[in-house]
Design a protein around this motif. Sequence first.
Motif, short mmCIF file in Angstrom:
data_model
loop_
_atom_site.label_atom_id
_atom_site.label_comp_id
_atom_site.label_asym_id
_atom_site.label_seq_id
_atom_site.Cartn_x
_atom_site.Cartn_y
_atom_site.Cartn_z
N VAL A 108 59.63 46.68 56.45
CA VAL A 108 58.21 47.01 56.50
C VAL A 108 57.87 47.86 55.28
O VAL A 108 58.65 48.72 54.88
N LYS A 109 56.71 47.59 54.68
CA LYS A 109 56.17 48.44 53.62
C LYS A 109 54.72 48.76 53.94
O LYS A 109 54.01 47.94 54.53
N ALA A 110 54.28 49.96 53.55
CA ALA A 110 52.93 50.40 53.89
C ALA A 110 52.27 51.05 52.68
O ALA A 110 52.93 51.59 51.80
N ASP A 111 50.93 50.99 52.67
CA ASP A 111 50.17 51.69 51.65
C ASP A 111 48.74 51.88 52.18
O ASP A 111 48.36 51.34 53.22
N ASN A 112 47.97 52.64 51.45
CA ASN A 112 46.57 52.86 51.76
C ASN A 112 45.80 51.53 51.73
O ASN A 112 46.08 50.66 50.91
N ASP A 113 44.83 51.39 52.62
CA ASP A 113 44.13 50.10 52.74
C ASP A 113 43.36 49.71 51.48
O ASP A 113 43.32 48.53 51.12
N ALA A 114 42.77 50.68 50.78
CA ALA A 114 42.06 50.35 49.55
C ALA A 114 43.03 49.89 48.46
O ALA A 114 42.76 48.94 47.71
N ASN A 115 44.19 50.56 48.38
CA ASN A 115 45.21 50.12 47.43
C ASN A 115 45.68 48.71 47.73
O ASN A 115 45.89 47.88 46.84
N VAL A 116 45.85 48.44 49.02
CA VAL A 116 46.34 47.13 49.45
C VAL A 116 45.31 46.04 49.12
O VAL A 116 45.67 44.95 48.67
N ALA A 117 44.03 46.33 49.35
CA ALA A 117 42.99 45.35 49.00
C ALA A 117 42.99 45.08 47.50
O ALA A 117 42.83 43.92 47.06
N ALA A 118 43.19 46.12 46.71
CA ALA A 118 43.28 45.94 45.26
C ALA A 118 44.46 45.06 44.90
O ALA A 118 44.37 44.18 44.03
N LEU A 119 45.59 45.28 45.57
CA LEU A 119 46.78 44.47 45.29
C LEU A 119 46.54 43.01 45.67
O LEU A 119 47.00 42.09 44.99
N GLY A 120 45.78 42.78 46.75
CA GLY A 120 45.44 41.42 47.14
C GLY A 120 44.62 40.72 46.07
O GLY A 120 44.90 39.57 45.70
N GLU A 121 43.60 41.40 45.56
CA GLU A 121 42.77 40.81 44.50
C GLU A 121 43.59 40.60 43.23
O GLU A 121 43.40 39.63 42.50
N ASP A 122 44.51 41.51 42.97
CA ASP A 122 45.35 41.40 41.79
C ASP A 122 46.31 40.21 41.89
O ASP A 122 46.60 39.55 40.90
N TRP A 123 46.78 39.95 43.10
CA TRP A 123 47.77 38.89 43.31
C TRP A 123 47.12 37.51 43.39
O TRP A 123 47.53 36.58 42.69
N MET A 124 46.08 37.38 44.23
CA MET A 124 45.55 36.06 44.53
C MET A 124 44.04 35.94 44.32
O MET A 124 43.47 34.90 44.59
N GLY A 125 43.40 37.01 43.86
CA GLY A 125 41.95 36.99 43.75
C GLY A 125 41.43 37.12 42.33
O GLY A 125 41.98 36.54 41.38
N ALA A 126 40.40 37.93 42.17
CA ALA A 126 39.71 38.05 40.88
C ALA A 126 40.58 38.66 39.80
O ALA A 126 40.29 38.50 38.61
N GLY A 127 41.67 39.35 40.18
CA GLY A 127 42.53 39.97 39.19
C GLY A 127 43.80 39.21 38.88
O GLY A 127 44.69 39.73 38.20
N LYS A 128 43.89 37.99 39.34
CA LYS A 128 45.16 37.26 39.23
C LYS A 128 45.57 36.95 37.80
O LYS A 128 46.74 36.67 37.54
N ASP A 129 44.64 36.98 36.86
CA ASP A 129 44.97 36.70 35.47
C ASP A 129 45.27 37.96 34.65
O ASP A 129 45.38 37.89 33.43
N TYR A 130 45.39 39.10 35.34
CA TYR A 130 45.58 40.37 34.65
C TYR A 130 46.78 41.12 35.23
O TYR A 130 47.16 40.91 36.37
N SER A 131 47.30 42.03 34.44
CA SER A 131 48.38 42.89 34.93
C SER A 131 47.88 44.26 35.34
O SER A 131 48.55 44.97 36.09
N SER A 132 46.70 44.66 34.87
CA SER A 132 46.17 45.99 35.16
C SER A 132 44.69 45.89 35.50
O SER A 132 43.88 45.47 34.67
N ILE A 133 44.35 46.27 36.73
CA ILE A 133 42.96 46.24 37.17
C ILE A 133 42.63 47.51 37.95
O ILE A 133 43.52 48.22 38.42
N VAL A 134 41.35 47.77 38.07
CA VAL A 134 40.85 48.79 39.00
C VAL A 134 39.89 48.09 39.94
O VAL A 134 38.95 47.43 39.48
N MET A 135 40.15 48.19 41.23
CA MET A 135 39.22 47.64 42.20
C MET A 135 38.33 48.75 42.74
O MET A 135 38.80 49.84 43.05
#
Length: 321
Positions: A108-135
Motif C-alpha cells: 500500500v502507498k498513500a499520499d495527499n489527495d491533491a497530490n494524487v490527483a496531480a499525479l493522475g493528470e501527470d500520468w494519464m491526463g493533461a500532463g502526460k507529455d511532461y515530466s514536471s507540472i503543477v496542478m
Amino acid sequence: MREYCFGVDVGGTTVKIGLIKTTGEIVEKWEIETDTSNNGENILGDICKSLDAKLEQWNLKPNDVEGVGIGLPGPVLENGTVLNCVNLGWGTFNVVEKMSQLFHDVPVKADNDANVAALGEDWMGAGKDYSSIVMVTLGTGVGGGVIINNKIVQGFNGGAGEIGHITVNEDETESCNCGRFGCLEQYCSATGVVRLANRYLESHGEPTKMRDMNPLACRDVFNLAKDGDEGAMAVVREMSDYLGKGLAVIASVVNPQAFVIGGGVSKAGQFLIDNVENIYRKSCFAPCSNAEVKLAELGNDAGIIGAAALVSRAEDKVILD
C-alpha cells in the motif's frame, strides 16, 4: 509487474475506488460511503471489504494485485503516516501499515489527495507529455500538487503544494479558512469568485445581470461574462489577475513545463484559461513564462488514477524538451 492494482480516493462523504490496470486503464470504478463515525475507525475496514468483494467478482486473488494506492484529505508523510485528516476524524497513524495488514499484506502507498490527483493528470491526463507540472484545483477551496521529474513533491511534512494559501492580497480584511488573510483561495475558488462578485455589486451601481441571480453561483458569473456582461467580465478579470499572478510566483520557484487547471471552476473552460494565461505571461519571470496553461482532462477520475500510479507508475511517458 502484475496486471491490476487498486486506486482509492477517500473523501469526507464518499470513497471513490477503481480496479485499474497497471498501464493506467480503468477496468471498473465505484463508490462507497465514508463512515466517519467513531473517529473514522471503520473507513479502512470498509474499503478492504469492498476490495475483497471486487477480487471475488473478477475472480482475482490478492497476489494478482500489484498494490493499493490511496489518496487522503490531509498531509501524508513519505512513510505513509497521515497527520490529522480532520474530515475523516483521524489523528496521526501509519495508514499504509494499517491498510496492508487489513488487506492480505498487499503493498500500500498513500499520499495527499491533491497530490494524487496531480499525479493522475501527470500520468494519464493533461500532463502526460511532461515530466514536471503543477496542478491547481479550483473547487470549494483551492488545492494543488507539484510534480517534478514525474515525482510528487511532498515537502518536509507533507505540506507542499498548498497553492491556495499563497498570499496574494496584503490588504484583505476577511480571514481565510486557514486563519490568515489574502490567500489565493479567497478569490479563485468557487466561493471566492462569488465573494468577488458580491463585492463588485456592493461597490458598483452599473447594470449587470448578476443582480438577478439569487443565489449567485460561480458558474453564473462565468456564463454572464462569456455573454459580455460588463460586471461579470470585471469579476472574471479580477479573479484571473489573482490566479495568473499566483501562477507566476509558483513558476519562479518550480519552473514547471505546464500548469494543469482542474476542479469545478475549470468547467468555465478555455475562457478561463485564456484570461489566466494572459495575466500569467505578463507577470512571470521571463525564463519561466513559457509554461503551458491547460485544462485538466480526467475529471473525478484523477484521484483513483493517481492513487493507482503510486503503486504502478509505468515508465512510458513521452518527455518534451
